[in-house]
Scaffold this motif. Structure first.
Motif, PDB file in Angstrom:
ATOM      1  N   ARG A 272      18.473  62.762  26.170  1.00 19.92           N
ATOM      2  CA  ARG A 272      17.269  63.611  26.084  1.00 19.92           C
ATOM      3  C   ARG A 272      16.745  63.803  27.511  1.00 19.92           C
ATOM      4  O   ARG A 272      15.985  62.997  28.025  1.00 19.92           O
ATOM      5  N   TYR A 273      17.200  64.906  28.115  1.00 18.87           N
ATOM      6  CA  TYR A 273      16.830  65.155  29.510  1.00 18.87           C
ATOM      7  C   TYR A 273      15.444  65.779  29.633  1.00 18.87           C
ATOM      8  O   TYR A 273      14.834  65.740  30.686  1.00 18.87           O
ATOM      9  N   GLY A 274      15.006  66.424  28.558  1.00 13.06           N
ATOM     10  CA  GLY A 274      13.727  67.131  28.623  1.00 13.06           C
ATOM     11  C   GLY A 274      12.933  66.888  27.358  1.00 13.06           C
ATOM     12  O   GLY A 274      13.403  66.238  26.424  1.00 13.06           O
ATOM     13  N   ASN A 275      11.753  67.458  27.347  1.00 13.71           N
ATOM     14  CA  ASN A 275      10.874  67.279  26.190  1.00 13.71           C
ATOM     15  C   ASN A 275      11.185  68.378  25.171  1.00 13.71           C
ATOM     16  O   ASN A 275      10.429  69.329  25.010  1.00 13.71           O
ATOM     17  N   ASP A 291      23.293  47.255  34.962  1.00 16.63           N
ATOM     18  CA  ASP A 291      23.152  46.736  36.326  1.00 16.63           C
ATOM     19  C   ASP A 291      22.119  45.598  36.384  1.00 16.63           C
ATOM     20  O   ASP A 291      21.243  45.569  37.252  1.00 16.63           O
ATOM     21  N   GLY A 292      22.204  44.734  35.398  1.00 16.59           N
ATOM     22  CA  GLY A 292      21.339  43.552  35.389  1.00 16.59           C
ATOM     23  C   GLY A 292      19.933  43.800  34.871  1.00 16.59           C
ATOM     24  O   GLY A 292      19.123  42.874  34.821  1.00 16.59           O
ATOM     25  N   HIS A 293      19.609  45.040  34.484  1.00 17.86           N
ATOM     26  CA  HIS A 293      18.256  45.315  33.993  1.00 17.86           C
ATOM     27  C   HIS A 293      18.292  45.691  32.522  1.00 17.86           C
ATOM     28  O   HIS A 293      19.187  46.426  32.087  1.00 17.86           O
ATOM     29  N   ASP A 294      17.285  45.216  31.782  1.00 21.54           N
ATOM     30  CA  ASP A 294      17.174  45.635  30.387  1.00 21.54           C
ATOM     31  C   ASP A 294      16.508  47.001  30.332  1.00 21.54           C
ATOM     32  O   ASP A 294      15.398  47.172  30.842  1.00 21.54           O
ATOM     33  N   MET A 295      17.191  47.939  29.727  1.00 25.02           N
ATOM     34  CA  MET A 295      16.659  49.303  29.648  1.00 25.02           C
ATOM     35  C   MET A 295      16.395  49.640  28.185  1.00 25.02           C
ATOM     36  O   MET A 295      17.301  49.558  27.357  1.00 25.02           O
ATOM     37  N   GLU A 296      15.155  50.032  27.915  1.00 23.44           N
ATOM     38  CA  GLU A 296      14.859  50.404  26.531  1.00 23.44           C
ATOM     39  C   GLU A 296      15.227  51.872  26.301  1.00 23.44           C
ATOM     40  O   GLU A 296      14.999  52.716  27.164  1.00 23.44           O
ATOM     41  N   PRO A 315      13.941  56.405  30.592  1.00 24.42           N
ATOM     42  CA  PRO A 315      13.427  56.878  31.885  1.00 24.42           C
ATOM     43  C   PRO A 315      14.560  57.318  32.816  1.00 24.42           C
ATOM     44  O   PRO A 315      14.369  58.156  33.692  1.00 24.42           O
ATOM     45  N   MET A 316      15.747  56.763  32.600  1.00 28.23           N
ATOM     46  CA  MET A 316      16.885  57.155  33.455  1.00 28.23           C
ATOM     47  C   MET A 316      17.235  58.639  33.314  1.00 28.23           C
ATOM     48  O   MET A 316      17.841  59.216  34.208  1.00 28.23           O
ATOM     49  N   LEU A 333      26.795  57.193  37.114  1.00 31.23           N
ATOM     50  CA  LEU A 333      27.571  56.155  36.413  1.00 31.23           C
ATOM     51  C   LEU A 333      26.645  55.269  35.571  1.00 31.23           C
ATOM     52  O   LEU A 333      26.911  55.009  34.391  1.00 31.23           O
ATOM     53  N   LYS A 334      25.547  54.849  36.150  1.00 30.72           N
ATOM     54  CA  LYS A 334      24.628  53.960  35.420  1.00 30.72           C
ATOM     55  C   LYS A 334      24.027  54.673  34.210  1.00 30.72           C
ATOM     56  O   LYS A 334      23.859  54.078  33.149  1.00 30.72           O
TER      57      LYS A 334
END
Ligand SMILES: Nc1ncnc2c1ncn2[C@@H]1O[C@H](COP(=O)(O)OP(=O)(O)O[C@H]2O[C@H](CO)[C@@H](O)[C@H](O)[C@H]2O)[C@@H](O)[C@H]1O
Length: 721
Positions: A272-275, A291-296, A315-316, A333-334
């Motif tokens: 979902r790149y946009g609203n 990369d070691g971070h928890d991403m919701e 948010p990515m 990549l991430k």
């Protein structure tokens, strides 16, 4: 549905209902009146008798038998008739049994759905979710690689886990997703008889009473896919109309609808790149480690044209709406790691229409390198751990030139055990060992598809495989070429929404003579070119990338400017090529217009208003613009490569066949030669030109045929161990 009646030398084009009719009639025949047993000179006999129930039926099907008699000759007809009828009855019984079975399954599902209440339906529960799912009433909870309790799955026989559990989960589980033919008992209910040339000689279209009776048992006739219905999840980095940078977006926006039309339960999963307006928040939240971070991630969902569209929010992906591949190689990549980790678990977590897809009878279709990690994760995190045992993956190659390459150390980011390194490692004669995501996807997927036959061959060569030809050859057994279709709602001059204003007009084959010139004049006017009907307008639409052969156009521009032509180019991409386009317009302001940017509306308008579409691609896996062009009566001039060779048959002036002009090698001289012949025909041979337009516009370019072939691939994957 095509069926042949035993050895009868004609083809019955029918569907289940029609076969049922035959069976019904046959079973009613008294031995005293074997009239419908096609025995001897039965027609007159039976009609004369007037005693049998079947007389009515006989009368209706008289033409069918007349054809049979005519084709066989009477003696042959008498000799072989009994066997033929028995064979037909047997076949028909089998089909009937199959249909009853299906109706039974569907009505059970209906009951199941109506009995699902808020207590046992899958529902988001705060951050963690637990789903009850599984056809056998048993369920299994498990954790993902992050230690989350993921949910509960079922779908295989616990006591004998190596045995695949029939029957498949019904694909069209949600009732609101039933395709039109599910709720229309009469559609396709006619029995048509074709002769050996395929000409329909007779049809029994009026017999609807019996077919309606058959339909009334469960009110749902056979889906086109028959018992092969599956749950299919298409996963991609882009999907039109929400996100599109090229042909990948178009395919992901349209192929799923064609699969759904065949009766499969189909979902598309994209970032979902946009609203976006259509999708609604499902309330489901999950967390994945990148990369070691928890991403919701959050999941949004919409149900459109029979397809579930699931958008993964993070948010990515924010602020990328207008440049979805923005950022560094590692940024992309991430994003794709997060996306693929989340996408592979969507069938457990997202209750589309109230019911999760589950992992039984499920196949993912991943697309290009961006989602090549999905088959890898499916294998490494799940199937190698005894999970998702019945889930398969198909990887589609739209463009092998982009592979997700990086240094070997990038393996660290994909979060896999050390022994999976080899999947990604590839030796490059220039760069040595490197990390290659496409390579890992190709090795891990159960099946691989590419978007034309020509390209599937080219991929195996060192020139066409871009370093992956070795892997592709090793996995050649699982590769198949399927030519893309087009969305003939979006890309149809008759309905095109972009032709409804600014002087443009919708047109069809019937109104081509007036509609297309009107669009041409509107295009010339909109772009500030002299409005002239007699001057050929040449169009180019494409990403500005060396792939598209814009440099060949550049070399041909001086020659073109010596002709009485107008050239309109639309493209965006590499800055130097964008600048080149601007320079063309500045230098030849009376003849060239360059639209630098991405404009779907302008792409449609050029396709409608131009006479000729130029596609000198150096390589082209399939190409969609030439297909769109032909559907709009615009004649393509293409480099005969990949899908362009497959789809543009060269014009043969002697036999008045073919669809456009092709040239055999990527050289400007060859392009000029082909374009020169094309211009000559445009100017001097109007009838030939109209023939080219007519043939282009009357082709079946829809997705229907391709969807059926995809179905075959999905099935092959399903039954592969
Ligand atoms: N500046 C612009 N403004 C508006 N629209 C633009 C545009 N530039 C391109 N487009 C649109 O993007 C699409 C391009 O599709 P293509 O199939 O021709 O190429 P692409 O190389 O992106 O796709 C890859 O994937 C597809 C799908 O499988 C293969 O057909 C193809 O060969 C392969 O390279 C078309 O819908 C076109 O109109």
């Amino acid at each position: 549905m095509m069926a042949s009646l035993g050895s009868l030398p004609f083809v019955l084009e029918t569907n289940v209902e029609s076969l049922v009719l035959l069976e019904t009639r046959s079973s009613y025949h008294s031995p005293r009146f074997p009239v419908c047993g096609i025995k001897g000179s039965c027609f007159g006999h039976s009609e004369r008798s007037g005693l049998c129930w079947c007389k009515r039926v006989l009368w209706r099907s008289k033409k069918v038998r007349a054809i049979a008699c005519k084709s066989f000759g009477k003696d042959e007809y008498e000799d072989g008739s009994k066997d033929v009828v028995h064979a037909t009855i047997e076949k028909t019984k089998k089909v009937l049994a199959l249909q009853r079975d299906l109706l039974q399954q569907i009505s059970e599902r209906k009951k199941l759905i109506s009995s699902i209440d808020s207590d046992n339906i899958s529902k988001p529960e705060g951050d963690g979710i637990s789903y009850e799912h599984g056809t056998n009433g048993r369920s299994h909870s498990f954790e993902n690689q992050n230690g989350n309790i993921l949910g509960i799955y079922g779908g295989f026989n616990e006591s004998n886990q190596d045995v695949r559990v029939p029957p498949p989960e019904p694909a069209s589980l949600r009732l609101d997703s039933l395709p039109a033919f599910f709720t229309n008992g009469t559609e396709n209910s006619s029995l048509k008889v074709k002769n050996q040339d395929g000409v329909i000689e007779s049809s029994l279209e009026n017999i609807t009473d019996e077919s309606n009776e058959i339909g009334s048992e469960g009110e749902i006739p056979h889906p086109l896919a028959g018992t092969n219905v599956m749950n299919v999840i298409v996963v991609a980095a882009e999907c039109a109309p929400w996100s599109k940078t090229g042909g990948l977006g178009d395919v992901v926006g349209s192929l799923p609808k064609a699969l759904a039309k065949r009766g499969h339960r189909v979902m598309v999963v994209v970032p979902r790149y946009g609203n976006y307006i259509e999708p609604q928040d499902t309330g489901v939240r999950k967390t994945y480690r990148v990369d070691g971070h928890d991403m919701e991630v959050r999941y949004f969902q919409a149900y459109i044209d029979g397809v579930d569209f699931v958008f993964i929010e993070s948010p990515m992906f924010h602020n990328l709406e207008h440049n979805i591949y923005a950022g560094s190689r590692l940024d992309i990549l991430k994003r794709m790691i997060l996306f693929c980790k989340a996408a592979v678990e969507v069938p457990w977590h997202i209750p589309c229409g109230g019911v999760c897809y589950g992992d039984g009878n499920l196949a993912f279709i991943a697309n290009d390198w961006h989602t090549s990690l999905l088959p890898v994760y499916l294998k490494a995190y799940y199937r190698d751990q005894g999970l998702m045992k019945y889930t398969r993956s198909v990887l589609v190659i739209h463009n092998i030139a982009h592979q997700g390459r990086g240094p070997v150390d990038d393996f660290f980011y994909v979060d896999l055990a050390e022994h999976y390194t080899d999947l990604f490692k590839l030796y490059d004669p220039i760069g040595g060992d490197h990390f290659n995501i496409f390579a890992a996807g190709l090795k891990s997927a159960d099946r691989v598809v590419t978007v034309s036959h020509g390209y599937s061959w080219e991929l195996k060569t060192s020139e066409g495989g871009w370093g992956l030809h070795g892997i592709i050859n090793d996995n050649g057994w699982k590769l198949r070429g399927i030519v893309n279709g087009i969305d003939n709602k979006d890309w149809n001059p008759k309905f095109d929404v972009h032709l409804k204003s600014d002087g443009y007009t919708n047109y069809s084959l019937e109104t081509l003579h007036t509609g297309k010139p009107q669009c041409k004049a509107a295009l010339q006017k909109e772009l500030g070119l002299p409005v002239r009907e007699d001057i050929p307008v040449i169009g180019f639409i494409g990403r500005l990338d060396p792939q598209k052969g814009v440099d060949l156009i550049a070399e041909a521009v001086p020659w073109m400017m010596g002709q009485d032509v107008q050239l309109i180019m639309l493209g965006s991409g590499r800055p130097d090529l964008e600048q080149m386009l601007r320079n063309f317009e500045n230098q030849h302001n009376d003849k060239i217009r360059s639209w630098v940017g991405f404009s779907v509306k302008t792409a449609h308008r050029i396709t409608a208003g131009a006479d000729i579409l130029l596609m000198p691609s150096r390589f082209e896996p399939c190409g969609l613009n030439q297909l769109y062009a032909m559907a709009y009566g615009t004649v393509p001039v293409v480099h005969a490569v990949g899908g362009l060779r497959d789809t543009v048959k060269p014009f043969d002036p002697f036999n008045e066949t073919g669809l456009g002009w092709t040239f055999e090698s990527a050289e400007s001289g060859k392009l000029i030669h082909a374009l020169g012949n094309c211009l000559l025909t445009y100017r001097e041979y109007k009838e030939s030109w109209e023939g080219l337009q007519w043939r282009g516009m009357t082709q079946d370019l829809s997705w229907d045929n391709a969807a059926q072939q995809y179905e075959e691939v999905l099935l092959a994957a399903k039954y592969q161990w």
